[in-house]
Design an enzyme around this catalytic site. Sequence first.
Site, short mmCIF file in Angstrom:
data_model
loop_
_atom_site.label_atom_id
_atom_site.label_comp_id
_atom_site.label_asym_id
_atom_site.label_seq_id
_atom_site.Cartn_x
_atom_site.Cartn_y
_atom_site.Cartn_z
N ARG A 101 36.70 -41.37 -19.14
CA ARG A 101 37.88 -40.41 -19.79
C ARG A 101 37.87 -40.10 -21.12
O ARG A 101 38.10 -38.88 -21.64
CB ARG A 101 39.09 -41.08 -19.23
CG ARG A 101 40.40 -40.24 -19.26
CD ARG A 101 41.03 -39.82 -20.64
NE ARG A 101 41.43 -41.35 -21.14
CZ ARG A 101 41.43 -41.54 -22.29
NH1 ARG A 101 40.91 -40.69 -23.29
NH2 ARG A 101 41.76 -42.97 -22.69
N SER A 102 37.50 -41.06 -21.93
CA SER A 102 37.49 -40.80 -23.48
C SER A 102 36.22 -39.72 -23.72
O SER A 102 36.45 -38.83 -24.50
CB SER A 102 36.91 -42.28 -24.32
OG SER A 102 37.95 -43.23 -24.09
N PHE A 140 34.34 -36.07 -32.81
CA PHE A 140 35.30 -35.72 -33.74
C PHE A 140 35.18 -36.50 -34.71
O PHE A 140 35.52 -37.88 -34.42
CB PHE A 140 36.85 -35.64 -32.86
CG PHE A 140 37.81 -35.46 -33.59
CD1 PHE A 140 38.26 -34.07 -33.84
CD2 PHE A 140 38.63 -36.46 -34.00
CE1 PHE A 140 39.65 -33.87 -34.48
CE2 PHE A 140 39.76 -36.21 -34.70
CZ PHE A 140 40.18 -34.91 -34.73
N GLY A 141 35.17 -35.97 -35.78
CA GLY A 141 35.18 -37.15 -37.13
C GLY A 141 36.44 -36.94 -37.88
O GLY A 141 36.50 -35.91 -38.58
N GLY A 148 42.26 -45.44 -41.26
CA GLY A 148 42.43 -45.03 -39.89
C GLY A 148 43.96 -44.63 -39.59
O GLY A 148 43.94 -43.30 -39.41
N ALA A 254 44.74 -34.79 -27.29
CA ALA A 254 44.17 -36.04 -26.79
C ALA A 254 45.06 -37.03 -26.45
O ALA A 254 45.10 -37.69 -25.09
CB ALA A 254 43.20 -36.60 -27.63
N GLY A 352 41.09 -66.30 -10.19
CA GLY A 352 39.72 -66.35 -11.03
C GLY A 352 38.84 -65.31 -10.67
O GLY A 352 38.19 -64.63 -11.45
N GLU A 375 43.62 -42.96 -31.32
CA GLU A 375 44.64 -41.94 -30.93
C GLU A 375 46.18 -42.40 -31.66
O GLU A 375 47.08 -41.87 -31.22
CB GLU A 375 44.78 -41.18 -29.86
CG GLU A 375 43.35 -41.06 -29.25
CD GLU A 375 42.54 -39.84 -29.81
OE1 GLU A 375 43.22 -39.22 -30.85
OE2 GLU A 375 41.40 -39.66 -29.51
N PHE A 395 57.00 -45.11 -42.79
CA PHE A 395 55.37 -45.16 -43.10
C PHE A 395 54.90 -45.75 -44.32
O PHE A 395 53.83 -46.53 -44.77
CB PHE A 395 54.59 -44.01 -42.65
CG PHE A 395 54.35 -43.56 -41.39
CD1 PHE A 395 53.50 -44.21 -40.40
CD2 PHE A 395 55.57 -42.83 -40.78
CE1 PHE A 395 53.45 -43.58 -39.17
CE2 PHE A 395 55.71 -42.45 -39.24
CZ PHE A 395 54.54 -43.01 -38.63
#
Length: 396
Positions: A101-102, A140-141, A148, A254, A352, A375, A395
């Site tokens: 999915r990513s 995507f960069g 981050g 996203a 287990g 994300e 923040f």
Amino acid sequence: MNKSVKKDLYEAPDYYLLDELLTEEHKLVRSAAREWVKKEISPIIEEHAQRAEFPKQLIKGLAGIGAFGPTIPVEYGGAGLDYIAYGILMQEIERGDSGIRSTASVQGSLVMYPIFTYGTEAQRRRYLPKLAAGELMGCFGLTEPDHGSDPAGMTCNIRDNGSHYVLNGSKMWISNAPFADIAVIWAKDESGKIRGLVLERGMKGFSTPETHNKWSLRASATGELVFDHVEVPRENVFPEIRGLKGPLSCLNQARYGIAWGALGAAMDCYDTALRYARERIQFDKPIAGFQLQQKKLAEMITEITKAQLMVWRLGMLKNENRATAEQISMAKRNSVETALNVARNARQVLGGMGITGDFPIMRHMMNLESVVTYEGTHDIHLLITGMDITGINAFK
């Protein structure tokens, strides 16, 4: 190994009859995706996760079910679907594996969406049809080694050199990077404004070293993006968009997909645990007949149902162009937290056996440890909600 458990017997939970809220098109999209996941992902995914190898053979099939840019208009190769259908696709694919999915999320929301929204018509025509068909794969960069949760602090930079731009810096934790043909990059210009641009593999000074030794998203390819005086043609830069609005709008797309997708992982864990609990005999009866196991299963289906209702409503708001970034943020955080809790409880139901590759639960659990971070982390999303309801920025 018990071969019977390798057959994909998945049945999606729908405790509140949400199917009645879906159109026939939504159900057709889901049926096609579910059948493809059962046929193509389920039989191979455990082996690929164990080997930490991305199954590239799935790319064509992902394109075939419309997973690449499902909301992009048909004239550019997209499927032209609404946001409920987009969410359903992500849910079905992540039911198979978060890493797969990513790959779809990156291609559609982080590569195709910005090219469609901020690119020139020439850029749209050049890239979007091939991206939709899986003939080109993108990445995507935005995230950097030292930036981050605070992308505004990025140091990656471009400078105008007349006939072209020169790009320097690096990005990390980039899904699809090792095999991507193109990369949508965000970097600061000389005035400190964040700009978007498209790089192509093969440009001198552009490299994509792979990230190894991951315990999570092992069937997804992750890497770095390194830029050493990369010469970027002027026509590869998005012309108008400036600032964080560009990359953050992509993240909203996203995050919306993740809100649906993570529930797919939760639903798979729940379905696996429920089936196992009915079949596993201890003390002369199925363990599903014991109170503590029923408590776990009842809590799982309750939380899944609440989250299903949230993402459906969010999808309706997206269709009406009324969903806020803060609403998307809440849904992303809630869905992933729900999925992690479901996975952990489902693992306990299986005892287990839950840690083995005979069942998908431990793989989902490890994958979700990445999904809860990328994300926007769990804590960052809480602060987004907190700022929205109090009007105070926590923040800084």
